[in-house]
Write a protein that holds these residues in place. Structure first.
Motif, PDB file in Angstrom:
ATOM      1  N   SER A  44       0.839  -1.192   0.000  1.00 37.25           N
ATOM      2  CA  SER A  44       0.000   0.000   0.000  1.00 37.25           C
ATOM      3  C   SER A  44       0.880   1.249   0.000  1.00 37.25           C
ATOM      4  CB  SER A  44      -0.931   0.031   1.219  1.00 37.25           C
ATOM      5  OG  SER A  44      -0.188   0.102   2.421  1.00 37.25           O
ATOM      6  N   ILE A  45       0.399   2.286  -0.699  1.00 35.31           N
ATOM      7  CA  ILE A  45       1.092   3.570  -0.730  1.00 35.31           C
ATOM      8  C   ILE A  45       0.472   4.450   0.344  1.00 35.31           C
ATOM      9  CG2 ILE A  45       1.630   5.609  -2.115  1.00 35.31           C
ATOM     10  CD1 ILE A  45       1.468   3.852  -4.594  1.00 35.31           C
ATOM     11  N   GLU A  46       1.287   4.857   1.313  1.00 34.22           N
ATOM     12  CA  GLU A  46       0.813   5.654   2.433  1.00 34.22           C
ATOM     13  C   GLU A  46       1.425   7.058   2.384  1.00 34.22           C
ATOM     14  OE1 GLU A  46      -1.497   4.508   4.366  1.00 34.22           O
ATOM     15  OE2 GLU A  46      -1.456   2.461   3.572  1.00 34.22           O
ATOM     16  N   GLU A  47       0.908   7.953   3.204  1.00 35.75           N
ATOM     17  CA  GLU A  47       1.378   9.336   3.202  1.00 35.75           C
ATOM     18  C   GLU A  47       1.695   9.805   4.619  1.00 35.75           C
ATOM     19  OE1 GLU A  47      -1.643  11.671   1.360  1.00 35.75           O
ATOM     20  OE2 GLU A  47      -1.037  11.146  -0.674  1.00 35.75           O
ATOM     21  N   ARG A  48       2.725  10.611   4.709  1.00 38.92           N
ATOM     22  CA  ARG A  48       3.087  11.299   5.952  1.00 38.92           C
ATOM     23  C   ARG A  48       2.960  12.794   5.679  1.00 38.92           C
ATOM     24  NH1 ARG A  48       7.351   8.797   6.604  1.00 38.92           N
ATOM     25  NH2 ARG A  48       8.709  10.028   5.268  1.00 38.92           N
ATOM     26  N   VAL A  49       2.195  13.502   6.512  1.00 38.17           N
ATOM     27  CA  VAL A  49       1.941  14.922   6.287  1.00 38.17           C
ATOM     28  C   VAL A  49       2.433  15.714   7.493  1.00 38.17           C
ATOM     29  CG1 VAL A  49       0.200  16.685   5.834  1.00 38.17           C
ATOM     30  CG2 VAL A  49      -0.080  14.385   4.872  1.00 38.17           C
ATOM     31  N   TYR A  50       3.164  16.787   7.240  1.00 41.35           N
ATOM     32  CA  TYR A  50       3.611  17.668   8.312  1.00 41.35           C
ATOM     33  C   TYR A  50       3.811  19.068   7.746  1.00 41.35           C
ATOM     34  CZ  TYR A  50       8.209  16.729   6.232  1.00 41.35           C
ATOM     35  OH  TYR A  50       9.254  16.589   5.348  1.00 41.35           O
ATOM     36  N   THR A  51       3.991  20.026   8.620  1.00 39.37           N
ATOM     37  CA  THR A  51       4.205  21.411   8.206  1.00 39.37           C
ATOM     38  C   THR A  51       5.675  21.760   8.351  1.00 39.37           C
ATOM     39  OG1 THR A  51       1.990  22.046   8.907  1.00 39.37           O
ATOM     40  CG2 THR A  51       3.593  23.821   8.624  1.00 39.37           C
ATOM     41  N   SER A  52       6.219  22.398   7.327  1.00 40.00           N
ATOM     42  CA  SER A  52       7.634  22.749   7.318  1.00 40.00           C
ATOM     43  C   SER A  52       7.792  24.200   6.914  1.00 40.00           C
ATOM     44  CB  SER A  52       8.397  21.839   6.342  1.00 40.00           C
ATOM     45  OG  SER A  52       9.740  22.259   6.201  1.00 40.00           O
ATOM     46  N   VAL A  53       8.780  24.860   7.511  1.00 37.82           N
ATOM     47  CA  VAL A  53       9.166  26.207   7.103  1.00 37.82           C
ATOM     48  C   VAL A  53      10.578  26.108   6.581  1.00 37.82           C
ATOM     49  CG1 VAL A  53       9.560  28.582   7.802  1.00 37.82           C
ATOM     50  CG2 VAL A  53       7.695  27.287   8.823  1.00 37.82           C
ATOM     51  N   ASP A  54      10.742  26.273   5.279  1.00 36.42           N
ATOM     52  CA  ASP A  54      12.036  26.105   4.632  1.00 36.42           C
ATOM     53  C   ASP A  54      12.551  27.443   4.144  1.00 36.42           C
ATOM     54  OD1 ASP A  54      14.233  24.819   3.659  1.00 36.42           O
ATOM     55  OD2 ASP A  54      13.082  23.236   2.674  1.00 36.42           O
ATOM     56  N   ASP A  55      13.870  27.564   4.058  1.00 36.01           N
ATOM     57  CA  ASP A  55      14.467  28.826   3.634  1.00 36.01           C
ATOM     58  C   ASP A  55      14.078  29.211   2.215  1.00 36.01           C
ATOM     59  OD1 ASP A  55      15.696  29.082   6.033  1.00 36.01           O
ATOM     60  OD2 ASP A  55      17.605  28.245   5.395  1.00 36.01           O
ATOM     61  N   ILE A  56      13.788  28.226   1.379  1.00 35.88           N
ATOM     62  CA  ILE A  56      13.498  28.551  -0.019  1.00 35.88           C
ATOM     63  C   ILE A  56      12.029  28.914  -0.217  1.00 35.88           C
ATOM     64  CG2 ILE A  56      15.331  27.083  -0.906  1.00 35.88           C
ATOM     65  CD1 ILE A  56      13.222  25.000  -1.592  1.00 35.88           C
ATOM     66  N   LEU A  57      11.213  28.723   0.827  1.00 36.35           N
ATOM     67  CA  LEU A  57       9.798  29.059   0.720  1.00 36.35           C
ATOM     68  C   LEU A  57       9.591  30.451   1.289  1.00 36.35           C
ATOM     69  CD1 LEU A  57       8.280  25.678   1.810  1.00 36.35           C
ATOM     70  CD2 LEU A  57       8.351  26.623  -0.481  1.00 36.35           C
ATOM     71  N   LEU A  58       9.736  31.438   0.454  1.00 42.32           N
ATOM     72  CA  LEU A  58       9.703  32.814   0.913  1.00 42.32           C
ATOM     73  C   LEU A  58       8.768  33.642   0.056  1.00 42.32           C
ATOM     74  CD1 LEU A  58      13.563  33.221   1.263  1.00 42.32           C
ATOM     75  CD2 LEU A  58      11.977  32.922   3.145  1.00 42.32           C
ATOM     76  N   VAL A  59       8.188  34.654   0.645  1.00 44.40           N
ATOM     77  CA  VAL A  59       7.369  35.584  -0.123  1.00 44.40           C
ATOM     78  C   VAL A  59       7.871  36.991   0.115  1.00 44.40           C
ATOM     79  CG1 VAL A  59       5.303  34.177  -0.142  1.00 44.40           C
ATOM     80  CG2 VAL A  59       5.696  35.718   1.765  1.00 44.40           C
ATOM     81  N   GLY A  60       7.798  37.850  -0.895  1.00 46.57           N
ATOM     82  CA  GLY A  60       8.266  39.221  -0.746  1.00 46.57           C
ATOM     83  C   GLY A  60       7.200  40.102  -0.135  1.00 46.57           C
ATOM     84  N   ILE A  61       7.635  41.251   0.305  1.00 42.88           N
ATOM     85  CA  ILE A  61       6.685  42.229   0.834  1.00 42.88           C
ATOM     86  C   ILE A  61       5.762  42.668  -0.286  1.00 42.88           C
ATOM     87  CG2 ILE A  61       6.532  44.582   1.752  1.00 42.88           C
ATOM     88  CD1 ILE A  61       9.030  44.084   3.291  1.00 42.88           C
ATOM     89  N   ALA A  62       4.500  42.881   0.051  1.00 36.99           N
ATOM     90  CA  ALA A  62       3.514  43.251  -0.970  1.00 36.99           C
ATOM     91  C   ALA A  62       3.916  44.523  -1.694  1.00 36.99           C
ATOM     92  CB  ALA A  62       2.152  43.436  -0.306  1.00 36.99           C
ATOM     93  N   ASP A  63       3.543  44.586  -2.984  1.00 38.05           N
ATOM     94  CA  ASP A  63       3.926  45.727  -3.814  1.00 38.05           C
ATOM     95  C   ASP A  63       3.241  47.025  -3.421  1.00 38.05           C
ATOM     96  OD1 ASP A  63       4.090  43.647  -6.772  1.00 38.05           O
ATOM     97  OD2 ASP A  63       5.597  44.137  -5.272  1.00 38.05           O
ATOM     98  N   VAL A  64       2.252  46.957  -2.523  1.00 37.88           N
ATOM     99  CA  VAL A  64       1.560  48.188  -2.136  1.00 37.88           C
ATOM    100  C   VAL A  64       2.403  49.049  -1.212  1.00 37.88           C
ATOM    101  CG1 VAL A  64      -0.740  47.220  -2.403  1.00 37.88           C
ATOM    102  CG2 VAL A  64       0.421  47.017  -0.201  1.00 37.88           C
TER     103      VAL A  64
END
Length: 257
Positions: A44-64
């Motif tokens: 059977s194919i199973e899944e492991r789910v968790y939350t991660s904060v990675d250095d490459i997952l970044l968002v810039g400050i809004a353009d406003v």
């Protein structure tokens, strides 16, 4: 065009391709094992789910956001206030990570007799990803479940294995009834991936997995050759000799087109 490398293809380790390789390998191993162990066992194919904060997952400050904006208060002092120019920064955002793995179960009792893991970059680098996997790994090693751990990634910190020497890649086969003893298959970039067994219950014949054949097959089916530019250098280069070998592979690849 087929996989130009004799074993693991290091270009497949790139982040933009690895999740595809991982998912396809999981399915390929399950499909290859099933006819060898059915009807007593199933995969059977199973899944492991968790939350991660990675250095490459970044968002810039809004353009406003506005810098150097002048405002004039005409109702009072008619002075000009100049806003301080802010620095442009990025903030980490949480990502929900889903990692797939395989379980070999008995068809009647649904007992898990073996777990097969193909390590992801987050298992070897991310704090959350490594912690999530190591927690599960420790529970398996303390149980009556067999573990097969496949590491096809050269980057990141390897999982702890006592007595192991540094190597590019490895496959750990830990039989529950032999612990702490286990079998470690090690191989480098120039070596084909070794065939390995998947342990079931003690005394039962063990099915084998030819991971090199499966990798080569999914490479061709997915046409990864069309997604890879072999003329581009890899970030994971360990020596001038290895770099020269990469160039040799690229030249052969070019001649095949």
């Amino acid at each position: 065009m087929g996989n130009p490398f004799p074993g693991m293809n290091p270009y497949l380790e790139q982040p933009e391709l690895w999740h595809q390789v991982h998912n396809r390998l999981i399915v390929a191993v399950a499909d290859d094992l099933t006819p060898q162990i059915a009807p007593k066992y199933r995969v059977s194919i199973e899944e492991r789910v968790y939350t991660s904060v990675d250095d490459i997952l970044l968002v810039g400050i809004a353009d406003v956001a506005v810098a150097n904006r002048n405002t004039t208060d005409t109702s009072t002092t008619l002075t000009t206030a100049k806003l301080t120019e802010p620095s442009k920064v990025k903030v980490p955002i949480p990502e929900q990570v889903t990692e797939r793995f395989l379980e070999v179960r008995t068809t009647q009792s649904k007992e898990v007799v073996a777990v097969i893991e193909i390590l992801s970059p987050k298992n070897k680098r991310s704090k959350e990803g490594r912690a999530a996997y190591e927690n599960k790994r420790q529970k398996i090693l303390a149980s009556a479940t067999n573990l097969v751990e496949i590491d096809l990634l050269r980057q990141g910190e390897s999982m702890p294995v006592l007595g192991a020497t540094a190597t590019d890649y490895s496959i750990l086969v830990s039989r529950s009834y032999n612990r702490p003893d286990a079998d470690l298959y090690t191989f480098d970039l120039k070596t084909p991936i070794p065939i390995f067994p998947v342990p079931l219950r003690q005394g039962e014949p063990e099915p084998i997995v030819d991971l090199q054949r499966l990798l080569n097959e999914i490479y061709e089916r997915a046409r990864f050759d069309l997604a890879i530019d072999y003329s581009q250098p890899l970030k994971i280069v360990q020596s001038p000799q290895e770099e020269a070998w990469f160039r040799e592979i690229w030249e052969k690849t070019e001649n095949n087109y």
